[in-house]
Scaffold this active site. Structure first.
Site, PDB file in Angstrom:
ATOM      1  CG  HIS A 237     -20.147   7.383 -20.839  1.00 60.02           C
ATOM      2  ND1 HIS A 237     -19.647   6.812 -19.557  1.00 60.02           N
ATOM      3  CD2 HIS A 237     -20.178   8.766 -20.769  1.00 60.02           C
ATOM      4  CE1 HIS A 237     -19.634   7.824 -18.538  1.00 60.02           C
ATOM      5  NE2 HIS A 237     -20.095   8.995 -19.289  1.00 60.02           N
TER       6      HIS A 237
HETATM    7  O1  RIB Z   1     -24.666   7.709 -19.203  1.00 61.50           O
HETATM    8  C1  RIB Z   1     -23.979   7.940 -20.433  1.00 61.50           C
HETATM    9  C2  RIB Z   1     -24.982   7.816 -21.643  1.00 61.50           C
HETATM   10  O2  RIB Z   1     -25.833   8.863 -21.537  1.00 61.50           O
HETATM   11  C3  RIB Z   1     -24.106   7.795 -22.916  1.00 61.50           C
HETATM   12  O3  RIB Z   1     -24.748   7.065 -23.828  1.00 61.50           O
HETATM   13  C4  RIB Z   1     -24.451   9.259 -23.242  1.00 61.50           C
HETATM   14  O4  RIB Z   1     -24.136   9.464 -24.668  1.00 61.50           O
HETATM   15  C5  RIB Z   1     -25.571   9.580 -22.739  1.00 61.50           C
HETATM   16  O5  RIB Z   1     -26.704   8.957 -23.578  1.00 61.50           O
END
Ligand code: RIB
Ligand code: CA
Length: 310
Positions: A237
């Protein structure tokens, strides 16, 4: 090497935050790192952020930020990232100390000192929203905001909400409506770039400590995903939000009107992305990511881990 963009990374490490910091260190000029409550409580995310900065030999100082959302109690993702934010991964010892300056003060001051700075928030948008609230000219000074958050389709914490937005919807609404140039790397995009055991295996072939720590981070999150019944893979992500600045040609962004639901019983924390093409729809305020060249992105990740800093 194209010009290295100037970034401030705002993060809640977090396994994928850690990988994103490696990319930022390799391909950008990281002016500073700010921490925020998110995946884990602020003390943990701050400790993890400075541990990663030390591992990378980053010249960026680390500034602790907000310990909770604008409204309500802090929300964490211990079920995914473990209570301390990085599972069982132990970062190398170091002697760095956290700056005395609060992250929000740093965000305001740093963007006054230097123009063309990108803000790259990888967790809840609390620090960014506080800075925008305190200094209305900030959005004019910065180059843009490249954030990991939201989704054009399904969520991960609820049917429609992604964690970073869900953990502080009021902050996200302020940021989306701020008028800043925004690139949104939502789950619809980030789920196109998955890591698995082959990625960790390649990093284990590396000789640099950061590669071995990167492999340990991936092994840990793959173990945790497997234990959750999701298989030994995870979406990268946060790394998407860094590459969206350092390597924008790997992405397809489309202009969309985006706002955040803050009152829905079942939809609080949803990024409402208007995909209508009919005349009269609200003006676009966000560049929404729809595609990433994940093959090229992965090669950039390997290079970031395998090359010593010049
Ligand atoms: O949904 C994914 C996000 O939430 C990413 O930034 C992960 O590190 C959590 O913070
Ligand atoms: Ca994060």
């Amino acid at each position: 090497m194209p010009d290295r963009p100037a970034l401030i990374v705002d993060c809640d490490p977090g396994h994928d935050d850690a990988l994103a910091l490696v990319l930022a260190d390799a391909y950008a000029d990281v002016l500073g790192i700010t921490s925020v409550s998110g995946n884990a409580p602020l003390d943990d995310t701050t400790r993890n952020a400075i541990g990663i900065a030390a591992l990378l030999g980053s010249s960026a100082d680390v500034y602790a930020g907000e310990a909770g959302p604008l409204v309500g109690e802090p929300r964490h993702a211990g079920g995914v990232h473990g209570r301390g934010g990085l599972g069982r991964v132990a970062l190398p010892q170091h002697d760095r100390v956290i700056s005395e300056l609060h992250a929000v003060d740093y965000l305001i001051e740093a963007t006054r000192k230097q123009s063309n700075v990108w803000l790259v928030p990888l967790g809840p948008l609390t620090n960014i929203a506080r800075a925008i609230e305190r200094d209305s000219e900030l959005v004019e000074r910065i180059e843009g905001i490249s954030l990991m958050g939201g989704s054009t389709d399904i969520g991960n914490v609820t049917a429609v909400a992604e964690f970073n937005i869900w953990a502080d919807p009021e902050a996200a609404k302020i940021v989306m409506g701020s008028g800043a140039p925004i690139r949104m790397c939502g789950l619809n995009l980030t789920r196109q770039w998955l890591s698995d055991d082959t990625v960790a295996a390649r990093l284990k072939e590396g000789e640099l400590v950061k590669a071995l720590v990167g492999a340990a981070i991936l092994d840990d999150i793959h173990d945790r995903m497997e234990a959750l019944g999701r298989g030994r893979r995870c979406a990268l992500h946060d790394p998407c939000a860094v590459l969206a600045v350092t390597h924008p040609t790997l992405f397809q962004f489309e202009p969309r009107h985006v706002t955040v639901e803050t009152r829905g019983i079942y939809t609080r924390g949803m990024t409402v992305v208007d995909e209508r093409t009919t005349p009269g729809v609200p003006e676009a305020n966000v560049g929404v990511g729809y595609h990433i060249d994940s093959t090229s992105a992965l090669e950039l990740l390997f290079s970031a881990f395998e090359e010593a800093k010049t």
